[in-house]
Scaffold this motif. Structure first.
Motif, PDB file in Angstrom:
ATOM      1  N   LYS A  14      -7.104   0.953  -0.172  1.00 50.72           N
ATOM      2  CA  LYS A  14      -7.992  -0.173   0.136  1.00 50.72           C
ATOM      3  C   LYS A  14      -7.736  -1.431  -0.682  1.00 50.72           C
ATOM      4  N   PRO A  15      -7.627  -1.348  -1.984  1.00 53.71           N
ATOM      5  CA  PRO A  15      -7.404  -2.595  -2.725  1.00 53.71           C
ATOM      6  C   PRO A  15      -6.060  -3.238  -2.440  1.00 53.71           C
ATOM      7  N   LEU A  16      -5.123  -2.471  -1.964  1.00 51.70           N
ATOM      8  CA  LEU A  16      -3.789  -3.026  -1.722  1.00 51.70           C
ATOM      9  C   LEU A  16      -3.644  -3.561  -0.307  1.00 51.70           C
ATOM     10  N   GLU A  17      -4.600  -3.270   0.492  1.00 58.05           N
ATOM     11  CA  GLU A  17      -4.542  -3.618   1.907  1.00 58.05           C
ATOM     12  C   GLU A  17      -5.640  -4.632   2.148  1.00 58.05           C
TER      13      GLU A  17
ATOM     14  N   ALA B 158       0.831  -1.194   0.000  1.00 61.52           N
ATOM     15  CA  ALA B 158       0.000   0.000   0.000  1.00 61.52           C
ATOM     16  C   ALA B 158       0.868   1.248   0.000  1.00 61.52           C
ATOM     17  N   ASP B 159       1.914   1.169   0.765  1.00 52.81           N
ATOM     18  CA  ASP B 159       2.852   2.277   0.878  1.00 52.81           C
ATOM     19  C   ASP B 159       3.495   2.551  -0.499  1.00 52.81           C
ATOM     20  N   TYR B 160       3.994   1.516  -1.118  1.00 51.80           N
ATOM     21  CA  TYR B 160       4.567   1.625  -2.462  1.00 51.80           C
ATOM     22  C   TYR B 160       3.529   2.132  -3.457  1.00 51.80           C
ATOM     23  N   GLY B 161       2.329   1.607  -3.336  1.00 55.35           N
ATOM     24  CA  GLY B 161       1.260   2.006  -4.246  1.00 55.35           C
ATOM     25  C   GLY B 161       1.056   3.512  -4.237  1.00 55.35           C
TER      26      GLY B 161
ATOM     27  N   PRO C 162      11.020  -2.286  -6.055  1.00 53.95           N
ATOM     28  CA  PRO C 162      11.417  -3.448  -6.860  1.00 53.95           C
ATOM     29  C   PRO C 162      10.428  -3.693  -7.993  1.00 53.95           C
ATOM     30  N   GLU C 163      10.940  -3.827  -9.182  1.00 56.66           N
ATOM     31  CA  GLU C 163      10.071  -3.880 -10.352  1.00 56.66           C
ATOM     32  C   GLU C 163       9.001  -4.962 -10.309  1.00 56.66           C
ATOM     33  N   GLU C 164       9.382  -6.180  -9.965  1.00 53.64           N
ATOM     34  CA  GLU C 164       8.404  -7.268  -9.973  1.00 53.64           C
ATOM     35  C   GLU C 164       7.290  -7.050  -8.947  1.00 53.64           C
ATOM     36  N   PHE C 165       7.666  -6.459  -7.868  1.00 48.89           N
ATOM     37  CA  PHE C 165       6.676  -6.180  -6.830  1.00 48.89           C
ATOM     38  C   PHE C 165       5.741  -5.068  -7.315  1.00 48.89           C
ATOM     39  N   LEU C 166       6.334  -4.060  -7.880  1.00 49.36           N
ATOM     40  CA  LEU C 166       5.568  -2.941  -8.412  1.00 49.36           C
ATOM     41  C   LEU C 166       4.554  -3.425  -9.447  1.00 49.36           C
ATOM     42  N   ARG C 167       4.971  -4.387 -10.223  1.00 45.23           N
ATOM     43  CA  ARG C 167       4.087  -4.947 -11.241  1.00 45.23           C
ATOM     44  C   ARG C 167       2.814  -5.493 -10.595  1.00 45.23           C
ATOM     45  N   LYS C 168       3.003  -6.246  -9.528  1.00 43.24           N
ATOM     46  CA  LYS C 168       1.852  -6.819  -8.840  1.00 43.24           C
ATOM     47  C   LYS C 168       0.948  -5.732  -8.288  1.00 43.24           C
ATOM     48  N   ILE C 169       1.564  -4.700  -7.762  1.00 44.00           N
ATOM     49  CA  ILE C 169       0.804  -3.588  -7.213  1.00 44.00           C
ATOM     50  C   ILE C 169      -0.046  -2.946  -8.299  1.00 44.00           C
ATOM     51  N   PHE C 170       0.561  -2.708  -9.449  1.00 39.01           N
ATOM     52  CA  PHE C 170      -0.193  -2.091 -10.534  1.00 39.01           C
ATOM     53  C   PHE C 170      -1.310  -3.004 -11.020  1.00 39.01           C
ATOM     54  N   GLN C 171      -1.052  -4.280 -11.058  1.00 35.51           N
ATOM     55  CA  GLN C 171      -2.108  -5.203 -11.475  1.00 35.51           C
ATOM     56  C   GLN C 171      -3.351  -5.004 -10.610  1.00 35.51           C
ATOM     57  N   THR C 172      -3.115  -4.869  -9.316  1.00 39.07           N
ATOM     58  CA  THR C 172      -4.234  -4.652  -8.405  1.00 39.07           C
ATOM     59  C   THR C 172      -4.932  -3.331  -8.690  1.00 39.07           C
ATOM     60  N   LEU C 173      -4.144  -2.299  -8.902  1.00 40.29           N
ATOM     61  CA  LEU C 173      -4.739  -0.982  -9.123  1.00 40.29           C
ATOM     62  C   LEU C 173      -5.447  -0.899 -10.468  1.00 40.29           C
ATOM     63  N   VAL C 174      -4.990  -1.688 -11.424  1.00 38.05           N
ATOM     64  CA  VAL C 174      -5.679  -1.741 -12.711  1.00 38.05           C
ATOM     65  C   VAL C 174      -7.062  -2.366 -12.509  1.00 38.05           C
ATOM     66  N   LYS C 175      -7.077  -3.459 -11.787  1.00 37.50           N
ATOM     67  CA  LYS C 175      -8.356  -4.132 -11.512  1.00 37.50           C
ATOM     68  C   LYS C 175      -9.331  -3.214 -10.807  1.00 37.50           C
ATOM     69  N   SER C 176      -8.824  -2.409  -9.891  1.00 37.99           N
ATOM     70  CA  SER C 176      -9.731  -1.552  -9.137  1.00 37.99           C
ATOM     71  C   SER C 176     -10.026  -0.255  -9.870  1.00 37.99           C
ATOM     72  N   GLY C 177      -9.455  -0.090 -11.048  1.00 43.08           N
ATOM     73  CA  GLY C 177      -9.841   1.036 -11.898  1.00 43.08           C
ATOM     74  C   GLY C 177      -9.128   2.353 -11.697  1.00 43.08           C
ATOM     75  N   VAL C 178      -8.067   2.351 -10.954  1.00 41.09           N
ATOM     76  CA  VAL C 178      -7.354   3.597 -10.712  1.00 41.09           C
ATOM     77  C   VAL C 178      -6.290   3.834 -11.771  1.00 41.09           C
ATOM     78  N   ILE C 179      -5.805   2.704 -12.298  1.00 46.70           N
ATOM     79  CA  ILE C 179      -4.711   2.764 -13.265  1.00 46.70           C
ATOM     80  C   ILE C 179      -5.148   2.097 -14.578  1.00 46.70           C
ATOM     81  N   ASN C 180      -4.656   2.631 -15.693  1.00 46.03           N
ATOM     82  CA  ASN C 180      -4.850   1.963 -16.982  1.00 46.03           C
ATOM     83  C   ASN C 180      -3.520   1.380 -17.404  1.00 46.03           C
ATOM     84  N   SER C 181      -3.572   0.206 -18.002  1.00 48.99           N
ATOM     85  CA  SER C 181      -2.315  -0.372 -18.442  1.00 48.99           C
ATOM     86  C   SER C 181      -2.415  -0.762 -19.907  1.00 48.99           C
ATOM     87  N   PHE C 182      -1.274  -0.792 -20.586  1.00 48.89           N
ATOM     88  CA  PHE C 182      -1.227  -1.099 -22.007  1.00 48.89           C
ATOM     89  C   PHE C 182      -0.095  -2.064 -22.266  1.00 48.89           C
TER      90      PHE C 182
END
Ligand code: FES
Ligand code: FES
Lengths: 141, 141
Positions: A81-84, A7-10, A38-58
């Motif tokens: 919230k989605p990360l926690e 959540a902090d990283y997010g 860390p890139e791989e961790f960040l990736r997972k974080i973004f995946q979550t935020l994409v699902k929750s609609g805050v981020i768009n990914s391409f």
DNA sequence: TTATAATAAGACTAAATCAGTCCAATTAAG
DNA sequence: CTTAATTGGACTGATTTAGTCTTATTATAA
């Protein structure tokens, strides 16, 4: 009582994007380097935020991520919230778990209201508020 | 974001004592049975609360524990804080740890104030408030 | 139409923390 | 001097957290 590192990283990642031009996509590699997450961790974080609609990914060449909405329309709660996963401060407030003392519990109401008060702050603060506030944040006081 | 089980149990134990006659000592065995908190764990919790001055303990035959002060003079914070080792919501707020982004961090001030607001609630609510409030707690509103 | 540059999804792992237990020592009462 | 209690600290098992890896998938551009 701490938020997860995710959540902090997010927050850091979203804040990073919010301070950059909105009409570009940013690769994880770039963000990871800039924020030292860390890139791989960040990736997972973004995946979550994409699902929750805050981020768009391409995907694909020239792909990357960007904010789904402008910073003034994203609340802190929407990032946290989605990360926690577990958001119940005490047993009383965590569904699944049940407590043998719940019937005579004098604390549950207190915690419920206190936690609610906390979430109201997260709900009423936007990412833009953070950036603008800079050193003058949290609650209008 | 959850309090530790220890803090949660600690509240239950203190609430239990607060609802009993103040001029007696209660053995861990008795409290453990009544609250369904594992005795050995409860023991450790009380050790902490004794150190922080909320609870008095007495060794030997006829010994046990009791509140060090009356419930109206014990705040929720006094019970929670010593049982909750790590109280910094995010990295920014946790001493020891340092974050590579701290300089340009737009979130630290927000979290500091939000957390402070949270503690103010814990500080201004007493155990007596909880018992009396029963179903009407947290913040005067 | 293929090489390349990106994310997606999910399994996996290492480390840390949490929750709980055990035990030897101490203390006080009867 | 025996018994009923807490103390302090070491120890353990389980869970959670943080992070990694691996195999797809997708989009662009040469
Ligand atoms: S502590 Fe169990 S219901 Fe409140
Ligand atoms: S996130 Fe590191 S200092 Fe705020």
């Amino acid at each position: 009582m701490k938020l997860t590192q995710g959540a902090d990283y997010g927050m850091a990642a979203v804040l990073y994007l919010s301070q950059k031009s909105e009409d570009r996509r940013y690769s994880l590699d770039e963000i990871s380097r800039a924020t030292e997450i860390p890139e791989e961790f960040l990736r997972k974080i973004f995946q979550t935020l994409v699902k929750s609609g805050v981020i768009n990914s391409f995907k694909g060449r020239g792909g990357g991520v960007s904010l789904a909405r402008s910073a003034k329309d994203i609340t802190v709660a929407e990032v946290i919230k989605p990360l926690e996963e577990e958001m119940g401060l005490v047993r009383c407030l965590r569904e699944k778990e049940d407590c043998p003392r719940s019937s005579e519990c004098m604390a549950s109401n207190f915690w419920r209201k206190t936690q609610q008060n906390f979430f109201e702050i997260l709900n009423s603060t936007t990412i833009k508020d953070l950036i603008e506030g800079g050193k003058q944040n949290a609650r209008k006081d």
